[in-house]
Write an enzyme that holds these catalytic residues in place. Structure first.
Site, PDB file in Angstrom:
ATOM      1  N   ASP A 181     -28.183   2.627 -18.752  1.00 34.35           N
ATOM      2  CA  ASP A 181     -29.332   3.225 -19.372  1.00 34.35           C
ATOM      3  C   ASP A 181     -28.901   3.895 -20.794  1.00 34.35           C
ATOM      4  O   ASP A 181     -28.013   4.032 -21.536  1.00 34.35           O
ATOM      5  CB  ASP A 181     -28.380   5.066 -19.328  1.00 34.35           C
ATOM      6  CG  ASP A 181     -29.195   6.242 -19.243  1.00 34.35           C
ATOM      7  OD1 ASP A 181     -30.450   5.960 -19.428  1.00 34.35           O
ATOM      8  OD2 ASP A 181     -29.063   7.305 -19.433  1.00 34.35           O
ATOM      9  N   GLU A 231     -32.802   0.765 -16.754  1.00 30.90           N
ATOM     10  CA  GLU A 231     -33.889   2.068 -16.750  1.00 30.90           C
ATOM     11  C   GLU A 231     -35.542   1.103 -17.449  1.00 30.90           C
ATOM     12  O   GLU A 231     -35.196   0.099 -18.748  1.00 30.90           O
ATOM     13  CB  GLU A 231     -34.122   3.140 -17.641  1.00 30.90           C
ATOM     14  CG  GLU A 231     -34.727   4.381 -17.297  1.00 30.90           C
ATOM     15  CD  GLU A 231     -34.510   5.338 -18.174  1.00 30.90           C
ATOM     16  OE1 GLU A 231     -33.200   5.466 -17.868  1.00 30.90           O
ATOM     17  OE2 GLU A 231     -35.540   5.423 -19.325  1.00 30.90           O
ATOM     18  N   ASP A 266     -23.305  11.742 -19.168  1.00 25.59           N
ATOM     19  CA  ASP A 266     -24.048  10.720 -19.943  1.00 25.59           C
ATOM     20  C   ASP A 266     -24.585   9.907 -19.310  1.00 25.59           C
ATOM     21  O   ASP A 266     -25.595   8.573 -18.782  1.00 25.59           O
ATOM     22  CB  ASP A 266     -24.183  10.388 -21.678  1.00 25.59           C
ATOM     23  CG  ASP A 266     -24.096  11.132 -23.193  1.00 25.59           C
ATOM     24  OD1 ASP A 266     -23.093  12.637 -22.661  1.00 25.59           O
ATOM     25  OD2 ASP A 266     -24.981  11.093 -23.060  1.00 25.59           O
TER      26      ASP A 266
END
Lengths: 195, 195
Positions: A7, A68, A141
């Site tokens: 991410d 992503e 996270d």
């Protein structure tokens, strides 16, 4: 199949490694966040992340890196840093001959929760359940990185063949999780009803 | 001071190396464009550029790498690729301990032509003149990379001390170039007048 999910972010870059068996069972291998200080120059910040990704690729030797897919339309204040980090991460994988897969956030949410517009808490809850963890993965996270990794493994296989109830395994798990959550909540507030 | 200027782009990434003397004289050392095919996957495209930048850093050993500062507000269709390339380029320099400087296009135009809103042809003409070339640098796409390199060297030193006419050296050169262009044009069209 071992997947490293990333991410991307300059301040916090989530990293998650999962092994996914042919029967879709996902097992947590590693999870973490690499951050770089605002006090560093941009090139130094990017190097911190590049070095960390190199270390993860070396340590865990994933079959594929899932990241992503970034769109220019998203948050303008962070999107450039996210794009720069994603470029750095992709090159690290390419240099080792590790294939790179990109998925949009809604693809990941749909694969993991059955709902492409699921909120962060729902994704985290589902990742926790799918990986059979007793509590949400930490750092928080990194849940998105784990979701990316799981989603990639499922989407790349015959992951969306509906089961006999006409739902995907993810949808079924999600329904199970929802049901469980309702029961738990009812226990906490005995008088509450669900309309 | 030797500067590698980089005009980042996925399809065409301009690279230009100049040596700039303390008296501001700039000399062309190397110029080129590295491109990657649309047919490659994004990670492979980024690796092509990363490898090329590594080769340039190795071959020319610049004191500093100057790169265009990318804004999310610019062309949405290419900005993500530009940002990804810029991240990859910055890490390549950081890994070798080569400092990275960022300049906006208007800063570069202002430094090189005296006009922050100069068009591409003006920048190319000025770069050609500043490097004392008999014709515009080829490939044409690399002129911006050379402009970046020159602009960085000038901006990082005492480059903006006005000369005795109250103009910067760049402004004076630009005026000289404009004057010369008028003369040339008048020669080509003897009857033309400048109102």
């Amino acid at each position: 199949m071992r997947v490293l999910g990333v991410d991307p972010g300059l301040t916090r870059c989530g990293l998650g490694v999962v092994d996914v068996a042919p029967n879709r069972t996902a097992t947590l291998v590693g999870v973490g966040v690499v951050g770089s200080s605002h006090e560093l120059l941009l090139d130094a910040r990017l190097l911190v992340i590049a070095d960390a990704v190199d270390q993860w690729l070396e340590a865990f030797r994933p079959d594929v890196l899932a990241i992503e897919r970034v769109f220019a339309q998203t948050n303008l204040s962070t999107v450039m840093g996210v794009a720069q980090v994603s470029g750095v991460v992709m090159v690290a994988a390419a240099r080792r001959g590790i294939p790179v897969a990109m998925h949009t956030p809604s693809e990941v949410k749909a694969a993991v929760t059955g709902n492409g517009r699921a909120d962060k808490a729902s994704v985290t809850a589902m990742v926790t359940r799918l990986l059979r963890l007793s509590e949400a993965p930490r750092p928080a996270d990194a849940a998105d990185a784990l979701a990316l990794a799981i989603a990639h493994a499922w989407r790349s296989g015959n992951a969306f063949s509906p089961d006999k109830q006409g739902t995907t395994a993810a949808q079924q798990l999600w329904r199970d999780a929802e049901t469980k959550a309702r029961v738990t909540k009812n226990k906490e507030k005995p008088g509450a009803t669900w309309s």
